[in-house]
Design a protein around this motif. Structure first.
Motif, short mmCIF file in Angstrom:
data_model
loop_
_atom_site.label_atom_id
_atom_site.label_comp_id
_atom_site.label_asym_id
_atom_site.label_seq_id
_atom_site.Cartn_x
_atom_site.Cartn_y
_atom_site.Cartn_z
N ALA A 9 2.61 10.90 -11.59
CA ALA A 9 2.68 9.53 -12.10
C ALA A 9 2.99 8.58 -10.94
O ALA A 9 3.78 8.91 -10.06
N GLY A 10 2.37 7.42 -10.96
CA GLY A 10 2.61 6.43 -9.90
C GLY A 10 1.54 6.51 -8.83
O GLY A 10 0.83 7.52 -8.70
N SER A 11 1.41 5.43 -8.05
CA SER A 11 0.36 5.37 -7.02
C SER A 11 0.61 6.41 -5.94
O SER A 11 1.76 6.66 -5.54
N GLN A 12 -0.47 6.99 -5.45
CA GLN A 12 -0.35 7.96 -4.35
C GLN A 12 -0.01 7.24 -3.05
O GLN A 12 -0.49 6.13 -2.81
N ASN A 13 0.78 7.90 -2.22
CA ASN A 13 1.10 7.39 -0.89
C ASN A 13 -0.09 7.75 0.02
O ASN A 13 -0.14 8.82 0.62
N ILE A 14 -1.05 6.83 0.09
CA ILE A 14 -2.34 7.20 0.68
C ILE A 14 -2.26 7.47 2.18
O ILE A 14 -2.97 8.33 2.69
N SER A 15 -1.36 6.79 2.87
CA SER A 15 -1.29 7.08 4.31
C SER A 15 -0.66 8.46 4.53
O SER A 15 -1.04 9.19 5.45
N ALA A 16 0.29 8.84 3.66
CA ALA A 16 0.86 10.19 3.77
C ALA A 16 -0.20 11.24 3.43
O ALA A 16 -0.27 12.30 4.08
N VAL A 17 -1.03 10.94 2.44
CA VAL A 17 -2.11 11.87 2.09
C VAL A 17 -3.05 12.03 3.30
O VAL A 17 -3.42 13.16 3.68
N ALA A 18 -3.40 10.91 3.92
CA ALA A 18 -4.30 10.97 5.09
C ALA A 18 -3.66 11.77 6.22
O ALA A 18 -4.33 12.57 6.90
N GLY A 19 -2.36 11.59 6.41
CA GLY A 19 -1.65 12.33 7.46
C GLY A 19 -1.62 13.82 7.15
O GLY A 19 -1.81 14.66 8.04
N LEU A 20 -1.40 14.16 5.88
CA LEU A 20 -1.36 15.57 5.51
C LEU A 20 -2.75 16.19 5.68
O LEU A 20 -2.88 17.33 6.16
N ARG A 21 -3.78 15.44 5.32
CA ARG A 21 -5.14 15.96 5.49
C ARG A 21 -5.39 16.30 6.96
O ARG A 21 -5.87 17.37 7.31
N LEU A 27 -13.32 1.20 -2.76
CA LEU A 27 -12.13 1.63 -1.99
C LEU A 27 -11.26 2.58 -2.80
O LEU A 27 -10.67 3.53 -2.26
N ALA A 28 -11.18 2.33 -4.11
CA ALA A 28 -10.42 3.26 -4.97
C ALA A 28 -11.09 4.63 -4.96
O ALA A 28 -10.41 5.68 -4.89
N ARG A 29 -12.40 4.64 -4.97
CA ARG A 29 -13.14 5.92 -4.95
C ARG A 29 -12.91 6.65 -3.63
O ARG A 29 -12.74 7.87 -3.60
N ARG A 30 -12.92 5.87 -2.54
CA ARG A 30 -12.72 6.50 -1.22
C ARG A 30 -11.33 7.15 -1.15
O ARG A 30 -11.16 8.26 -0.66
N ALA A 31 -10.35 6.40 -1.68
CA ALA A 31 -8.98 6.94 -1.66
C ALA A 31 -8.88 8.18 -2.55
O ALA A 31 -8.23 9.18 -2.18
N ALA A 32 -9.55 8.14 -3.72
CA ALA A 32 -9.50 9.29 -4.63
C ALA A 32 -10.15 10.51 -3.97
O ALA A 32 -9.66 11.65 -4.11
N ALA A 33 -11.24 10.27 -3.23
CA ALA A 33 -11.93 11.39 -2.56
C ALA A 33 -11.01 12.00 -1.49
O ALA A 33 -10.98 13.22 -1.29
N LEU A 34 -10.25 11.14 -0.83
CA LEU A 34 -9.32 11.62 0.20
C LEU A 34 -8.23 12.51 -0.43
O LEU A 34 -7.88 13.57 0.11
N VAL A 35 -7.73 12.07 -1.57
CA VAL A 35 -6.69 12.86 -2.26
C VAL A 35 -7.29 14.21 -2.67
O VAL A 35 -6.69 15.26 -2.46
#
Ligand code: PMP
Length: 387
Positions: free
Chosen positions: A252-264, A45-53
């Motif tokens: 620095a700090g965890s990415q806001n993954i839902s915001a990243v997904a929305g921006l994508r 799941l960490a890899r999937r999130a990193a790929a999304l970023v």
């Protein structure tokens, strides 16, 4: 008014609304399918999130024609990153347009008070709000700039500044100048050549039609600021120093993954819809809006010169009626506009609209229609009859 009443939304400079459907969909689904912590470990799941970023970063780089993009939680933080990371010193001269948002004005004012930087306004004509490149060239020769900060599109008056020309003039006068362009209102809408621009700040939730919680800097050249926020990056954790290069340095700090997904999702929608069709639609509605408002006696549009291109944002006042009363009256008719200073007091000082409480601002998006403009015109016509 209950929350089901349809609203004619004309406050897209505050945040674009609605968003493309895919933005809602992907923000919901990311937490259900890929909600790991990007860059923190190698689990699936960490890899999937990193790929999304990584994919979102690539899309942003392509859309903004930038060799490097870093993300931040807001345009305000991105602007602070550049201004505080610019290593300004006592006596350094920073030029600004008269329209800068407080996200630029306040950090600069802080550095003026605490460090003794000098802040100068670039020369713009008060009537037309067009910048005077000859006067600016002459000022740069007398007092070379250490930095220039210019908003590409004013969030108050919608005027478009010739930032490529300004960047070139600044660089000719001072090759090491740092050129910061605030693209919160323009990134995605108006293309920009970054050759002489060090940092273009963008906002996910405005002209990119994405969500809150994501913005960033597009770097056009080799200059990089010192980090502004220090903390965990998931990389080189044995060192107490921030990474010396790459986007980790500023993220620095965890990415806001839902915001990243929305921006994508928003960036894909922008590409599919096309910059030209978005720009043409918004421009033609904006032209309709200015023409219609100008036709109603008693409405004053800023600037008064109709030749100025308003890029989706139009500010006006009604003779003898405070902007706040207009905002409230339009709100009662389910029309959303914004009254006041719009976090940009310099702009109102420049246009002499401070004492009357600012302006009424309307701002359009791809999702507005001619009917929205007509609804506004009708409501204002009614207000004028009772004013
Ligand atoms: N710059 C400009 C030109 C803006 O319009 C805004 C938002 N009104 C900002 C910066 C700050 O954006 P945010 O509040 O999303 O950080």
């Amino acid at each position: 008014m209950n929350s089901e009443t349809p609203v004619v939304y004309l406050d897209n400079a505050a945040t674009t609304f609605p968003k493309p459907e895919a933005v809602y969909r992907d923000m919901d689904s990311v937490y259900r399918s890929s909600g790991g912590n990007a860059g923190r470990g190698a689990n699936p799941l960490a890899r999937r999130a990193a790929a999304l970023v990584a994919e979102t970063r690539e899309l942003a780089q392509t859309w903004l024609s930038a060799p490097e993009v870093t993300f931040s939680p807001s345009a305000t933080i991105a602007l602070n990153t550049i201004i505080f990371g610019a290593n300004l010193r006592t006596g350094d001269v920073v030029y600004v347009s008269p329209f800068e948002h407080n996200s630029v004005a306040r950090p600069l004012e802080h550095l003026r008070k605490t460090l003794g930087i000098v802040v100068r306004q670039l020369s713009y004509d008060k009537q037309t709000m067009v910048c005077n490149l000859d006067a600016i060239r002459a000022h740069f020769r007398i007092e070379p700039p250490s930095m220039i900060c210019v908003s590409h599109v004013s969030n108050v008056f919608g005027i478009l500044s010739p930032v490529e020309e300004l960047a070139l003039l600044a660089r000719q006068a001072s090759p090491s100048v740092i050129v910061l362009i605030d693209g919160a209102q323009s990134a995605g809408l108006v293309p920009l050549e970054l050759a002489n621009i060090d940092a273009l700040v963008f906002s996910g939730h405005k002209s990119l039609y994405g969500p809150y919680g994501i913005a960033g800097v597009a770097f056009g050249r080799d200059w990089r600021p010192a980090p502004f926020i220090y903390g965990g990056t998931g990389t080189r954790s044995e060192s107490l120093d921030m990474p010396s290069n790459g986007s980790d340095r500023y993220e620095a700090g965890s990415q806001n993954i839902s915001a990243v997904a929305g921006l994508r999702a928003a960036l894909i929608w922008l590409k599919e819809t096309g910059r030209c069709s978005i720009y043409d639609h918004v421009s033609s509605l904006t032209a309709q809006l200015t023409t219609t408002l100008a036709g109603l006696g008693g409405v004053f549009i800023y600037p008064s010169n109709s030749r100025v291109e308003h890029s989706s944002v139009v500010s006006f006042n009604i003779n003898g009626v405070s902007p706040q009363i207009v905002e409230t009256a339009l709100g009662a008719r389910s029309i959303a506009v914004r009254a006041g200073l719009h976090c940009a007091p310099w702009a109102h000082d420049f246009a002499s609209t401070l004492t009357q409480g600012g302006t009424v601002r309307t701002s359009l998006s791809f999702f507005n229609t001619e009917q929205d403009v007509l609804a506004l015109a009708e409501a204002i016509d009614e207000l004028l009859q009772h004013a």
